[in-house]
Structures are given as structure tokens and as C-alpha cells.
Scaffold this motif. Sequence first.
Motif, PDB file in Angstrom:
ATOM      1  N   ALA A  66       0.840  -1.204   0.000  1.00  0.00           N
ATOM      2  CA  ALA A  66       0.000   0.000   0.000  1.00  0.00           C
ATOM      3  C   ALA A  66       0.871   1.248   0.000  1.00  0.00           C
ATOM      4  O   ALA A  66       2.016   1.242   0.465  1.00  0.00           O
ATOM      5  CB  ALA A  66      -0.914  -0.008   1.219  1.00  0.00           C
ATOM      6  N   LYS A  67       0.331   2.335  -0.520  1.00  0.00           N
ATOM      7  CA  LYS A  67       1.049   3.609  -0.563  1.00  0.00           C
ATOM      8  C   LYS A  67       1.082   4.230   0.833  1.00  0.00           C
ATOM      9  O   LYS A  67       0.055   4.296   1.510  1.00  0.00           O
ATOM     10  CB  LYS A  67       0.354   4.564  -1.533  1.00  0.00           C
ATOM     11  N   PRO A  68       2.258   4.679   1.303  1.00  0.00           N
ATOM     12  CA  PRO A  68       2.331   5.340   2.609  1.00  0.00           C
ATOM     13  C   PRO A  68       1.407   6.552   2.650  1.00  0.00           C
ATOM     14  O   PRO A  68       1.294   7.283   1.658  1.00  0.00           O
ATOM     15  CB  PRO A  68       3.802   5.756   2.721  1.00  0.00           C
ATOM     16  N   PRO A  69       0.737   6.788   3.762  1.00  0.00           N
ATOM     17  CA  PRO A  69      -0.232   7.884   3.848  1.00  0.00           C
ATOM     18  C   PRO A  69       0.439   9.251   3.889  1.00  0.00           C
ATOM     19  O   PRO A  69       1.588   9.376   4.318  1.00  0.00           O
ATOM     20  CB  PRO A  69      -0.954   7.593   5.174  1.00  0.00           C
ATOM     21  N   GLU A  70      -0.290  10.257   3.436  1.00  0.00           N
ATOM     22  CA  GLU A  70       0.199  11.629   3.485  1.00  0.00           C
ATOM     23  C   GLU A  70      -0.493  12.426   4.584  1.00  0.00           C
ATOM     24  O   GLU A  70      -0.355  13.643   4.658  1.00  0.00           O
ATOM     25  CB  GLU A  70      -0.005  12.306   2.125  1.00  0.00           C
ATOM     26  N   VAL A  71      -1.249  11.744   5.408  1.00  0.00           N
ATOM     27  CA  VAL A  71      -1.945  12.369   6.533  1.00  0.00           C
ATOM     28  C   VAL A  71      -1.571  11.607   7.801  1.00  0.00           C
ATOM     29  O   VAL A  71      -1.045  10.486   7.736  1.00  0.00           O
ATOM     30  CB  VAL A  71      -3.475  12.339   6.342  1.00  0.00           C
ATOM     31  N   PRO A  72      -1.812  12.193   8.986  1.00  0.00           N
ATOM     32  CA  PRO A  72      -1.522  11.475  10.226  1.00  0.00           C
ATOM     33  C   PRO A  72      -2.202  10.112  10.240  1.00  0.00           C
ATOM     34  O   PRO A  72      -3.348   9.966   9.806  1.00  0.00           O
ATOM     35  CB  PRO A  72      -2.094  12.400  11.305  1.00  0.00           C
ATOM     36  N   SER A  73      -1.494   9.120  10.741  1.00  0.00           N
ATOM     37  CA  SER A  73      -2.020   7.760  10.705  1.00  0.00           C
ATOM     38  C   SER A  73      -1.408   6.936  11.827  1.00  0.00           C
ATOM     39  O   SER A  73      -0.471   7.369  12.507  1.00  0.00           O
ATOM     40  CB  SER A  73      -1.715   7.106   9.355  1.00  0.00           C
ATOM     41  N   CYS A  74      -1.938   5.733  11.998  1.00  0.00           N
ATOM     42  CA  CYS A  74      -1.346   4.771  12.909  1.00  0.00           C
ATOM     43  C   CYS A  74      -1.677   3.376  12.409  1.00  0.00           C
ATOM     44  O   CYS A  74      -2.521   3.203  11.522  1.00  0.00           O
ATOM     45  CB  CYS A  74      -1.815   4.974  14.347  1.00  0.00           C
ATOM     46  N   LEU A  75      -1.012   2.394  12.970  1.00  0.00           N
ATOM     47  CA  LEU A  75      -1.175   1.005  12.557  1.00  0.00           C
ATOM     48  C   LEU A  75      -1.578   0.164  13.757  1.00  0.00           C
ATOM     49  O   LEU A  75      -0.865   0.138  14.759  1.00  0.00           O
ATOM     50  CB  LEU A  75       0.138   0.485  11.959  1.00  0.00           C
ATOM     51  N   VAL A  76      -2.727  -0.497  13.656  1.00  0.00           N
ATOM     52  CA  VAL A  76      -3.165  -1.459  14.670  1.00  0.00           C
ATOM     53  C   VAL A  76      -2.773  -2.830  14.137  1.00  0.00           C
ATOM     54  O   VAL A  76      -3.289  -3.280  13.110  1.00  0.00           O
ATOM     55  CB  VAL A  76      -4.676  -1.360  14.918  1.00  0.00           C
ATOM     56  N   LEU A  77      -1.865  -3.481  14.824  1.00  0.00           N
ATOM     57  CA  LEU A  77      -1.178  -4.641  14.270  1.00  0.00           C
ATOM     58  C   LEU A  77      -1.259  -5.857  15.191  1.00  0.00           C
ATOM     59  O   LEU A  77      -0.886  -5.785  16.365  1.00  0.00           O
ATOM     60  CB  LEU A  77       0.292  -4.256  14.036  1.00  0.00           C
ATOM     61  N   ASP A  78      -1.757  -6.963  14.627  1.00  0.00           N
ATOM     62  CA  ASP A  78      -1.750  -8.228  15.368  1.00  0.00           C
ATOM     63  C   ASP A  78      -0.314  -8.742  15.401  1.00  0.00           C
ATOM     64  O   ASP A  78       0.362  -8.777  14.372  1.00  0.00           O
ATOM     65  CB  ASP A  78      -2.654  -9.243  14.663  1.00  0.00           C
TER      66      ASP A  78
END
Length: 223
Positions: free
Chosen positions: A55-67
Motif C-alpha cells: 500500500a502507498k504510505p499515507p500523506e496524513v496522520p495515521s497509525c497502525l493497529v497490528l496483530d
Amino acid sequence: MTERAKPLPPQEDGDQPIVFIVDDDASMRRALTNLFESVGLKVEAFGSAPQLLQAKPPEVPSCLVLDIRLPGASGLDLQTDLAKANIHTPIIFITGHGDIPMTVRAMKSGAIDFLTKPVRDQDILDAVQAAIERDRERRDLNRTVSTVKSRFDTLSSRERDVLSLVTSGLMNKQVAAKLGLAEITVKIYRGQIMRKMGAKSLADLVRMSEALGIRPSKSDVQT
């Protein structure tokens, strides 16, 4: 997921954060997606680490919820891969089988939180809000540094020399002696530097230099 969550604060237009989810459990992905969308967040969900990496890295604030436990590469492996790719999206780990070594490794590598299933809705929303705010601050800082760097690039070689010495704490006459210039010439350079850098004070200039990592050698600052 448990209990009813409180809505997150409204976001500015054009700056809507994104929550990325990576979990091989489809029911968990749906539950998390529904939860985050219910408080106005955009969501992109993936079933594996490779899908996220494509996926393309976001250009807005983001976070990752990761198992943390995924087929193939684990969540910890993905955390390492993202760091190597210079992608600094804040990570919240969730797991049903967490242990102390996993938690320590994840947190030492920069994870925001490490939550154990079943996760309370408000707990994960609080973690997501903290992660997004951290990412927003990082992006703001990067933009500031980029602006300062572009201004620094307009300085001449001599102006950069003066900047380094002035922001190290030397007085104009000391800078003049170091560079073999007249004191009035240093004052002129200093004024040009302040104008080009958009600095309102010496304190502003010092902060800009620190952001750029400009540090004179010990021999430069010795008088």
C-alpha cells in the motif's frame, strides 16, 4: 471488543487521519473497522503484512493497529521492515498471546501500546488517538525542518560559517577574529542570515540550527 466507545474529537478538513489494521482474523478486522469508522476515522484493513507493504504510505496522520501473530512475517517482523523502509507510522500491537519478551521488544522498537485481547473499545481508541497525535507532531516537525533546510540552502558559504559560530554563543567580535573579518562585516552577515532564515531573534536562529544539526567543532568555539 467491549463496551461503548466515546467519540474522538473532530478533525480538521483535509487532515482526516487513517487507521491501518493488519490482522489475519477477518472478524477482528471487521470489528475494528466498524469501531474506528463509528468515531469518524478512515480505515484501511489488511489480512497480512505483505498486503500492507504494497500500500502507498499515507500523506496524513495515521497509525497502525497490528496483530503480533500473523501468517508468515510476524507483527514484530513487520515493525522492523517498516523501520528499515523509513516508514514511521506509530504502531499499536494487539494480541491474544502476548508475553513479556514480545512486549519489551515491541515497546523498545517504538510501539505506542501493547494491548491484549479482548480489548476494551475505549482503551484501543485512546491508544489510537495518542498514536495519531504523535504522528501529527512528527509530520509537523518534518515540515518545519524542511522549511528551515530550504532557507539554509540559500545562505552563502561565509554566511553558514557565521551562522555556526553565532549560534554557538560567540560574540560578533569573537566571530570576526575566528574568520579574519571586521566586526562590522560580521554584523552585516548576521543581519543577512536573520533575514534569509526568517528568524526574529537569536533564540529563533539557535532553534533552527539545532533542528538542522548544525554544531561547530570545539576548536571553532574556543577563544
